[in-house]
Design an enzyme around this catalytic site. Structure first.
Site, PDB file in Angstrom:
ATOM      1  N   PRO A  85       0.781  -1.241   0.000  1.00 59.09           N
ATOM      2  CG  PRO A  85       0.032  -0.954   2.194  1.00 59.09           C
ATOM      3  CD  PRO A  85       0.738  -1.936   1.297  1.00 59.09           C
ATOM      4  CB  SER A  87       4.746   1.576   4.459  1.00 58.57           C
ATOM      5  OG  SER A  87       5.445   0.363   4.359  1.00 58.57           O
ATOM      6  CD1 TRP A  88       8.728  -0.903   2.820  1.00 57.83           C
ATOM      7  CD2 TRP A  88      10.168  -1.593   1.252  1.00 57.83           C
ATOM      8  NE1 TRP A  88       9.332  -2.049   3.273  1.00 57.83           N
ATOM      9  CE2 TRP A  88      10.211  -2.494   2.346  1.00 57.83           C
ATOM     10  CE3 TRP A  88      10.978  -1.828   0.151  1.00 57.83           C
ATOM     11  CZ2 TRP A  88      11.054  -3.606   2.350  1.00 57.83           C
ATOM     12  CZ3 TRP A  88      11.823  -2.944   0.146  1.00 57.83           C
ATOM     13  CH2 TRP A  88      11.859  -3.817   1.242  1.00 57.83           C
ATOM     14  CG  ASP A 131       2.923  -8.455 -13.721  1.00 58.56           C
ATOM     15  OD1 ASP A 131       4.095  -8.333 -13.306  1.00 58.56           O
ATOM     16  OD2 ASP A 131       2.355  -9.546 -13.850  1.00 58.56           O
ATOM     17  CG  PHE A 132       8.624  -4.774 -12.046  1.00 60.45           C
ATOM     18  CD1 PHE A 132       9.002  -3.481 -12.383  1.00 60.45           C
ATOM     19  CD2 PHE A 132       9.610  -5.746 -11.970  1.00 60.45           C
ATOM     20  CE1 PHE A 132      10.332  -3.165 -12.633  1.00 60.45           C
ATOM     21  CE2 PHE A 132      10.945  -5.439 -12.223  1.00 60.45           C
ATOM     22  CZ  PHE A 132      11.297  -4.144 -12.553  1.00 60.45           C
ATOM     23  CE  LYS A 196       8.419  -9.976   0.302  1.00 59.93           C
ATOM     24  NZ  LYS A 196       7.326  -9.380   1.096  1.00 59.93           N
TER      25      LYS A 196
HETATM   26  C1  LIG Z   1       4.507  -7.116   0.853  1.00 55.11           C
HETATM   27  S1  LIG Z   1       3.650  -6.161  -0.318  1.00 55.11           S
HETATM   28  C2  LIG Z   1       4.603  -4.677  -0.396  1.00 55.11           C
HETATM   29  C3  LIG Z   1       4.454  -3.733   0.761  1.00 55.11           C
HETATM   30  C4  LIG Z   1       5.154  -2.429   0.500  1.00 55.11           C
HETATM   31  N1  LIG Z   1       6.603  -2.603   0.467  1.00 55.11           N
HETATM   32  C5  LIG Z   1       4.826  -1.403   1.540  1.00 55.11           C
HETATM   33  O1  LIG Z   1       5.683  -1.134   2.384  1.00 55.11           O
HETATM   34  O2  LIG Z   1       3.732  -0.851   1.519  1.00 55.11           O
HETATM   35  C6  LIG Z   1       4.076  -6.955  -1.832  1.00 55.11           C
HETATM   36  C7  LIG Z   1       3.461  -6.307  -3.036  1.00 55.11           C
HETATM   37  O3  LIG Z   1       4.047  -6.834  -4.213  1.00 55.11           O
HETATM   38  C8  LIG Z   1       3.096  -6.736  -5.231  1.00 55.11           C
HETATM   39  N2  LIG Z   1       3.506  -7.546  -6.376  1.00 55.11           N
HETATM   40  C9  LIG Z   1       3.735  -8.869  -6.417  1.00 55.11           C
HETATM   41  N3  LIG Z   1       4.074  -9.258  -7.655  1.00 55.11           N
HETATM   42  C10 LIG Z   1       4.074  -8.141  -8.418  1.00 55.11           C
HETATM   43  C11 LIG Z   1       4.348  -7.892  -9.789  1.00 55.11           C
HETATM   44  N4  LIG Z   1       4.695  -8.882 -10.636  1.00 55.11           N
HETATM   45  N5  LIG Z   1       4.262  -6.618 -10.254  1.00 55.11           N
HETATM   46  C12 LIG Z   1       3.927  -5.623  -9.407  1.00 55.11           C
HETATM   47  N6  LIG Z   1       3.639  -5.799  -8.102  1.00 55.11           N
HETATM   48  C13 LIG Z   1       3.721  -7.051  -7.606  1.00 55.11           C
HETATM   49  C14 LIG Z   1       1.806  -7.183  -4.580  1.00 55.11           C
HETATM   50  O4  LIG Z   1       0.678  -6.728  -5.275  1.00 55.11           O
HETATM   51  C15 LIG Z   1       1.956  -6.540  -3.189  1.00 55.11           C
HETATM   52  O5  LIG Z   1       1.252  -5.340  -3.105  1.00 55.11           O
END
Ligand SMILES: C[S@@+](CC[C@H](N)C(=O)[O-])C[C@H]1O[C@@H](n2cnc3c(N)ncnc32)[C@H](O)[C@@H]1O
Length: 248
Positions: A85, A87-88, A131-132, A196
């Site tokens: 959402p 925070s980073w 999607d990245f 990660k």
């Molecule tokens: C643990 S959360 C991140 C929290 C974030 N760092 C924060 O501090 O708010 C992981 C995020 O990675 C995203 N995600 C996973 N695969 C992805 C992709 N291929 N492209 C973009 N976002 C992706 C998910 O939708 C999710 O919101």
């Protein structure tokens, strides 16, 4: 009192709905909403995040990494992959001075991408619903960056858990390689990278591959990362560029 706390929790940006979309990679723990609420109520980082206006407790993982390894500084351009959402991105905006709040310090820029749509983070450029891993998304990021090389690439991305451990582990490592490839092509000299990973056999190979392009790499488990989670982070510092690599 408990009902009051639950209400306060649900008022934070980390909504129950968002949490349901994110099956955490917990070792053998139930992922029910009730368990999630109970755990949130007992977690000091959740309350601290609410008090400091961070969208979720993950902020403290990046704060801890940056306090120790100094990967973010005013004026930096940062790419935050898997940013929702947000925070980073909030931490990155603050530490790079992307809003220009720190007078006389260089002004940074933060680019935040997630496949989910999420609320704007003041000071960051948001790419929601993207999607990245898709070439079109990366092209959009390249266009937004223009000529500006990236000083730090962050990835807190995790794939949707299938429940099949080997497959999940392979998927997160594949995501890391997509991030690494993009970072190599877009990074400034001495740039940093955080990805990660989940504890598994492929991490040493990924570490070795990262070391071909960065001076140092460390495996880090921040205190804010739950002890029952397999997650930890690879923190790579000082991008070497690709010249040496191509001449060997
Ligand atoms: C643990 S959360 C991140 C929290 C974030 N760092 C924060 O501090 O708010 C992981 C995020 O990675 C995203 N995600 C996973 N695969 C992805 C992709 N291929 N492209 C973009 N976002 C992706 C998910 O939708 C999710 O919101």
């Amino acid at each position: 009192m408990r009902n009051f706390l639950i209400k306060r929790l649900l008022q934070t940006h980390t909504s129950l709905q968002y949490a349901k979309q994110q099956p955490h990679n917990l070792k053998g723990k139930s992922k029910s909403s009730q368990d999630w609420l109970t755990r949130q109520l007992a977690d000091p980082y959740v309350e601290k995040a609410r008090m400091l206006n961070f969208r979720c407790r993950s902020a403290f993982k990046l704060l801890e990494i940056d306090d120790k390894y100094k990967i973010l500084k005013p004026g930096d351009a940062v790419l935050d992959c898997g940013a929702a959402p947000g925070s980073w991105s909030q931490v990155a905006v603050e530490r790079t001075n992307a809003t220009g709040n720190i007078e006389k310090a260089p002004v940074g820029a933060v680019f935040s991408i997630d496949r989910l749509h999420f609320h704007a983070v003041p000071g960051a450029t948001i790419f929601g619903g993207m999607d990245f891993t898709k070439p079109a998304s990366q092209q959009r990021l390249r266009e937004a960056l223009g000529d500006r090389p990236v000083n730090c690439v962050l990835s807190d991305m995790a794939p949707n858990a299938t429940g099949i451990r080997m497959l999940d582990q392979e998927n997160i490592i594949n995501l890391c390689y997509v991030v690494l490839r993009f970072a190599i092509s877009m990074s400034a000299p001495h740039a940093n990278l955080v990805v990660k990973v989940w504890d598994n056999g492929d991490v040493p190979k990924l570490e070795r591959d990262i070391l071909r392009f960065y001076e140092k790499v460390k495996r880090v488990k921040p205190r804010a990362s739950r002890s029952d989670s397999a997650e930890h982070f690879l923190v790579a510092r000082s991008f070497k560029g690709t010249q040496k690599e191509s001449s060997t």
